[in-house]
Design an enzyme around this catalytic site. Structure first.
Site, mmCIF file in Angstrom:
data_model
loop_
_atom_site.group_PDB
_atom_site.id
_atom_site.type_symbol
_atom_site.label_atom_id
_atom_site.label_comp_id
_atom_site.label_asym_id
_atom_site.label_seq_id
_atom_site.Cartn_x
_atom_site.Cartn_y
_atom_site.Cartn_z
ATOM 1 N N HIS A 1 2.155 -8.174 -4.922
ATOM 2 C CA HIS A 1 1.155 -7.846 -3.905
ATOM 3 C C HIS A 1 0.211 -9.003 -3.600
ATOM 4 C CE1 HIS A 1 2.556 -3.726 -5.014
ATOM 5 N NE2 HIS A 1 2.550 -3.648 -3.692
ATOM 6 N N ASP B 1 0.876 3.232 -1.524
ATOM 7 C CA ASP B 1 0.463 3.216 -2.929
ATOM 8 C C ASP B 1 -0.900 2.548 -3.122
ATOM 9 O OD1 ASP B 1 1.087 0.479 -2.657
ATOM 10 O OD2 ASP B 1 3.131 0.815 -3.360
ATOM 11 N N ASP C 1 3.828 7.813 11.367
ATOM 12 C CA ASP C 1 4.878 6.825 11.485
ATOM 13 C C ASP C 1 4.325 5.508 12.016
ATOM 14 O OD1 ASP C 1 8.010 6.470 11.836
ATOM 15 O OD2 ASP C 1 6.965 5.530 13.515
ATOM 16 N N ALA C 2 4.723 4.427 11.393
ATOM 17 C CA ALA C 2 4.178 3.111 11.738
ATOM 18 C C ALA C 2 4.469 2.737 13.183
ATOM 19 C CB ALA C 2 4.754 2.054 10.806
ATOM 20 N N ASP D 1 4.439 -3.607 4.432
ATOM 21 C CA ASP D 1 4.941 -3.395 3.080
ATOM 22 C C ASP D 1 5.853 -2.184 3.130
ATOM 23 O OD1 ASP D 1 5.342 -3.695 0.432
ATOM 24 O OD2 ASP D 1 3.396 -2.915 -0.195
#
Lengths: 346, 810
Positions: free
Chosen positions: B44, B72, B123-124, B144
């Site tokens: 990350h 996350d 949704d992206a 990501d």
């Protein structure tokens, strides 16, 4: 008799699993949970039920892996679920399934339906429109151990070497535990992987087992047995329980302490576990019955043989070829090829 | 690292949180590892910090950041280290977000509770589309997302996707995306790169080794860092204080091996109209994956010279790729099945080329069992616009088939495009179902269906996705450095042109690794340490000597003037035999194929096309191997001419040792003469056996070796006969069933007339048609039965012959 066919819905799940579980020629490959597992793995599954009025009498979990353009294959592992002993009903039900599959095949450009019921050979004439498939889904030969009976009976049915090694493992302090949570995959996989490496198997990735366990554990269909010694995990077996059969699907053993015979202990525990869970049969899943030196299964068949049991050989996978979609695929391909040859494009 | 593909029906993600020793925690989505707390910081930090540092260069104001996926909260944690004004985080999976607030809260340092963060559970793609309309602009976008496993997933790595992201970035905005392994899936990595490049981004590749990913076989991982305007020099980029990523690691991440970089221009970008990415993911260039690297490194810190390749092939389905790669060049050329296996595109993420090689399916038999006539008619009826030449060709084939459908081999040999395309279609469809190849047999041997006959094990390949840990150990290795346990291989005369009759075709030696080890055999002696597995039972020793294993205890060593029968445990010579030209020729052929394979491999490397990953030790291994094999070729010498065998009806047990019909065994001596082994004595001629005038005692070890091999052959023949017997019984019963049905149909026709409708399988048809079909079935079954019985006859004869020899030897 008027049979109708329709897609099964979540509400049909119980009755479907009950039907598939009670069909002697079917198996876990036709279970609802197995379809769920395969969906997680990227398959599409068509759940078809054949009804006599409102009663579910037959059907199939038709699996399909989406192709990247071109052609696909439908397959019904351990299926379809058809009342094979009632020839009239079986014929009518199979016809309905084939018609529904043909429709699906047209949409998905599937060139064949591959079935693999556990039927004895020779293939019955009801299946004469099928041709022997080039590949089986599951092994055609397997070894079945009857697990109905107490420990003494089970041990008595084994070969002496099997009995001896089970006793040996116990005396040398091998303990077997039955794992029931996903977290135990972390212990199972290294053993599976070690065996795969040692024996040159192709090994499914870890993620495959996560998907498998996530789909089957909650249904009570999956058990993992782990043999340990002094805190070392030495052997494992992954068992699928469906209907009255427990199937040894995956397993493995460590590279060290092999003299402790942990693999014998694991299967002994699994056999008894299968019995206690109500199974009648323990399926060793893949077996070479003739003693062929060069056979792929020769090595582990010698091991499995020690547990006694009965070798069976099914009819193997059978293909019902869909000539229309196949012709469609071929025609389009041929036109493209011709265009390339004559320089008209590609 | 999660976002769902945009579809009306969103595929559900399945999460698995794995807890390890200590506080170790890992998240898997649909079985794929997303992060492992033991090393996620590395991932990350490298994903987020360089991008934000670059964004920082462009503006003094607090940054506006968009995180796509990453529910996350771990990428978010890194984002929040910077001076940010606002962060939008978009993840479609509420379950992941819920975990971020509970189980992962410690790990992400309660990032979601930061007031600057706004979380969008959606949704992206939909989110980005809406943004574009609002003219919203970010200083940095961090993608990501999960790795694509389906066609739909690929949209998030496409030309269109990066075009949309460019719209939401400011003029000097920075974009970074999680990509794939540049090593394991090189073309896929560059495909994503090129999709960004073509949208005018300045793109820099990043690579790094993440232990948890490596452990699962994902390979060294890659990101792509991109600027809407030139990024400038990254060499001095500061990641900030308190990072686990060392400055050197960040610098090293910008350097990629030249051989990996070399294929960049070949990779087509993914687009809705022209899918490419999934094909690349499923079909990694084998030569790129198998080796490692010690290549010169290309440094992308200062800038990139990589272009934005234009054009390329049009959209290709798996079938059109397969046709392009596998179809014979000429219409009348028969299709080469080996070529199909080598060039067929893979379509399933678990499928490997090695698995395809293992399949060893009798495709001809399968094609032969299809109703070719019906198929051609269906094709002809399908396309009215069928080009005239093609139509003529199909009609000619149809006419040819009306005289009777030939056996499958001949049908394939006839060639013709229909049959060739049919073969490709059938194999391609079958490769969609790789589960039958997994963990089901040594060498991954799939369940190749065995009808009507026994499965004959092909020389098989040991393949494992993970890098072997045993390279360089004291073991026999193959071309790729894979280890082989020793003592598992038996002499197979048919590999070496021996006279031992076998029903199966001669397997071709190939540079692919080796055969089914048998775990029940004893452990290998150190004798063969460092040896190289040439074929199923031939080994090249470190000194260049060639050895063929007979059984677990004996082997044949090829000397310049003899074949030495040796004991494996103490390497003692037992007997010197004639240098069998057939054996030597077989070994020479296998060696030649290997040397050629390695030369091609090295040439590919030199041409830069193959772009191999070669670590130093691999390069060393290759050149050492090449030298050793060439030395072996020299040492092996020429086969010489085959002598005339003096005995009628002799069968080879192994090279230069024959079982005679009398039961005696002929040993071909080094001087070209023969000795006869009978009982425990040696004789000069067969007639001396009758007159009981031996020349001496047979060495005990010689008798033992011959007996072991003979016993093996006899046992295996007996097993094959048992298997054939089962096939014959089954086929006879099938024949009886069909005959029974024929009788029924004929009676029906007589009583009810030809228009009566009857059941055939699951279909209903005129009884006349059912009779025709049943007669055709009977023809097929009859042919099958005749074949099986013929094979059994051959085996009986062989078995009796060897059993006789064994009896007299014992």
């Amino acid at each position: 008799m008027t049979l109708t066919v329709r897609r099964l819905h979540a509400a049909d799940r119980m009755s479907w699993d009950a039907l598939a579980a009670s069909n002697g020629a079917s198996g876990f490959g036709q279970s609802w949970a197995w379809a769920t597992f395969k969906e997680r793995e990227g398959h599409q599954v068509q759940r078809l039920g054949v009804f006599d009025d409102a009663r579910l009498v037959a059907g199939a979990m038709l699996h399909l892996y989406p192709s990247l353009g071109g052609q696909a294959l439908l397959f019904a592992p351990d299926g379809p679920v058809v009342p094979w002993d009632d020839e009239v009903l079986a014929r009518a039900a199979l016809r309905r399934i084939l018609d529904a599959a043909a429709e699906l095949a047209r949409n998905e450009r599937a060139i064949a339906l591959r079935i693999e019921p556990h039927l004895d050979r020779p293939r019955r004439t009801l299946l004469r429109e099928f041709v022997r498939a080039p590949l089986d889904i599951y092994p055609q030969h397997t070894l079945l151990v009857d697990v109905r009976g107490d420990d003494t009976t089970l041990l008595g049915a084994m070969r002496p070497k099997g009995r001896y090694n089970i006793g040996l493992a116990t005396r040398r302090g091998i303990r077997v535990e039955s794992a029931t949570t996903l977290q135990d995959l972390r212990r199972f996989y290294p053993l599976f992987e070690a065996s795969a490496r040692r024996n040159g198997f192709f090994a499914e990735p870890y993620g495959f087992f996560i998907n498998l366990a996530q789909s089957l554990f909650p249904e009570g269909m999956l058990r993992i047995y782990l043999a340990t010694h002094d805190g070392d995990d030495l052997a494992a077996a992954l068992i699928i329980q469906f209907g009255n059969r427990a199937t040894y699907l995956y397993g493995g053993s460590a590279d060290h302490k092999r003299n402790l015979m942990a693999s014998y202990a694991v299967h002994w525990a699994a056999l008894r576990g299968a019995r206690d869970a109500g199974s009648a049969t323990y399926d060793f899943y893949g077996y070479e019955p003739y003693g062929l030196v060069d056979h792929l299964y020769a090595g582990f068949s010698r091991f499995k043989r020690q547990f006694g049991g009965r070798a069976v050989r099914y009819i193997g996978a059978q293909d019902y070829v869909f000539y229309e979609p196949l012709a469609e695929v071929l025609a389009q391909a041929l036109v493209r090829v011709e265009a390339r040859v004559t320089g008209a494009g590609g | 690292m999660t976002v769902c593909p945009t579809r009306l029906v969103v595929r559900r993600q399945h999460l698995f949180v794995e807890r390890g020793p200590g506080d170790r925690i890992a998240l898997y989505i649909n079985g794929d590892l997303q992060f492992d707390s033991s090393d996620e910081r590395l991932y990350h930090e490298l994903l987020v910090l360089p991008a934000l540092a670059l964004a920082r260069r462009a503006t003094k104001d607090p940054l506006r950041v968009l995180v796509l996926g990453g529910g996350d909260g771990l990428a978010l944690r890194e984002v929040l280290r910077h001076d940010v004004a606002h962060v939008d985080l978009v993840d479609c999976d509420p379950d992941v977000i819920a975990l971020a607030a509970s189980e992962f809260r410690g790990l992400n340092e309660a990032a979601f509770e930061d007031r600057r963060v706004r979380v969008h559970t959606e949704d992206a793609r939909a989110f980005v589309r809406r943004l574009a309309a609002r003219e919203m602009r970010y200083d940095a976008v961090v993608c990501d997302l999960t790795v694509a496993t389906s066609q739909e997933d690929c949209a998030l790595y496409s030309l269109e996707w990066f075009a949309a992201l460019r719209e939401v970035l400011g003029s000097s905005g920075v974009l970074v995306t999680n990509a794939v392994s540049p090593f394991a899936t090189t073309h896929a990595f560059w495909s994503i790169h090129n999709a960004m490049r073509r949208n005018g981004f300045d793109v820099r590749p990043l690579r790094f080794a993440l232990p948890s990913f490596i452990r699962l076989g994902y390979g060294e991982w890659g990101f792509l860092l991109a600027g809407a305007s030139p990024l400038g020099d990254l060499a001095a980029l500061e990641l900030g204080p308190g990072t686990v990523v060392a400055a050197e690691t960040a610098r090293a991440a910008l350097r990629l091996p030249r051989s990996i970089v070399a294929v960049q221009a070949e990779a087509l970008p993914e687009s809705g109209a022209s899918p490419a990415l999934l094909h690349y993911l499923l079909n990694p260039a084998e030569e790129l994956v198998l080796a490692e690297l010690d290549d010169e490194l290309v440094d992308f810190a200062g800038g990139t010279t990589l272009g934005s390749p234009e054009g390329g092939e049009a959209a290709a389905t798996a079938l059109s790729r397969a046709l392009r790669a596998c179809l014979p060049l000429r219409d009348d050329e028969p299709i080469d099945l080996d070529r199909v296996v080598e060039h067929l595109p893979l379509q399933h993420r678990y499928q490997t080329r090695a698995m395809l090689r293992e399949l060893a399916v009798d495709w001809a038999r399968y094609i032969g069992s299809l109703d070719i006539v019906a198929l051609i008619k269906a094709v002809l009826s399908k396309v009215c616009e069928l080009p005239p030449r093609l139509r003529r060709e199909l009609q000619a084939l149809l006419e040819r088939l009306e005289a009777g459908v030939p056996d499958p081999e001949r049908l394939l040999a006839w060639g013709g495009r229909l049959v060739s395309v049919l073969v490709i279609v059938v194999i391609l469809a079958n490769t969609l179902m790789p589960e039958n190849a997994f963990a089901k047999g040594p060498g991954g041997g799939a369940h190749v269906s065995a009808q009507p006959s026994v499965v004959h094990t092909p020389p098989s390949a040991l393949t494992h996705n993970l890098v072997s840990e045993h390279q360089g150990a004291n073991r026999v290795t193959d071309f790729y450095g894979n280890p082989y346990p020793r003592g598992f291989y038996y002499y197979r005369p048919y590999y070496y042109g021996g006279s031992h009759p076998r029903p199966s075709a001669t397997p071709q030696p190939s540079p692919s690794p080796s055969p089914p080890p048998d775990q029940t055999q004893p452990a290998p002696p150190q004798l063969f340490a460092g040896a190289y597995q040439l074929s199923a039972d031939a080994i090249v020793l470190e000194n260049g000597g060639a050895v063929v294993t007979l059984d677990a205890q004996h082997y044949l060593a090829v000397a310049s003037d003899a074949l030495l029968l040796m004991r494996q445990d103490d390497a003692t010579p037992v007997y010197a035999l004639y240098r069998s030209p057939a054996l030597v020729a077989g070994l020479a052929q296998a060696l030649g194929a290997q040397v050629e394979g390695i030369q091609n491999y090295v040439e590919g490397l030199q041409m830069g096309r193959a772009g191999m990953r070669v670590y130093e030790r691999t390069a060393d291994r290759i050149s050492a191997l090449q030298a050793r094999l060439e030395q072996a070729q020299l040492q092996l010498g020429t086969p010489g001419s085959e002598p005339t065998l003096l005995f009628a009806n002799a069968r080879e047990i192994f090279a230069s040792v024959y079982a005679l019909s009398s039961g005696a065994i002929a040993l071909h001596e080094t001087d070209g003469t023969y000795r006869i082994l009978y009982g425990d004595r040696l004789y000069a001629t067969e007639s001396d056996v009758a007159s009981q005038s031996p020349v001496g005692d047979a060495p005990v070890a010689l008798r033992a070796a011959v007996r072991i091999v003979l016993q093996q052959v006899v046992d295996n023949d007996a097993a094959e006969i048992r298997a054939l017997q089962a096939d014959i019984e089954e086929t006879s019963r099938a024949q009886a069933d069909a005959l029974h049905d024929l009788g029924y149909y004929q009676t029906d026709q007589r009583d009810e007339g030809p228009q009566d409708i009857v059941d055939y399988g699951t279909s209903q048809m005129y009884v006349g048609d059912a009779i025709d079909k049943t007669l055709a079935d009977l023809g097929r079954v009859g042919r099958q039965l005749a074949e099986l019985e013929g094979e059994r006859g051959t085996l009986y004869a062989e078995h009796a012959h060897f059993a006789n020899a064994l009896r007299y030897l014992a």
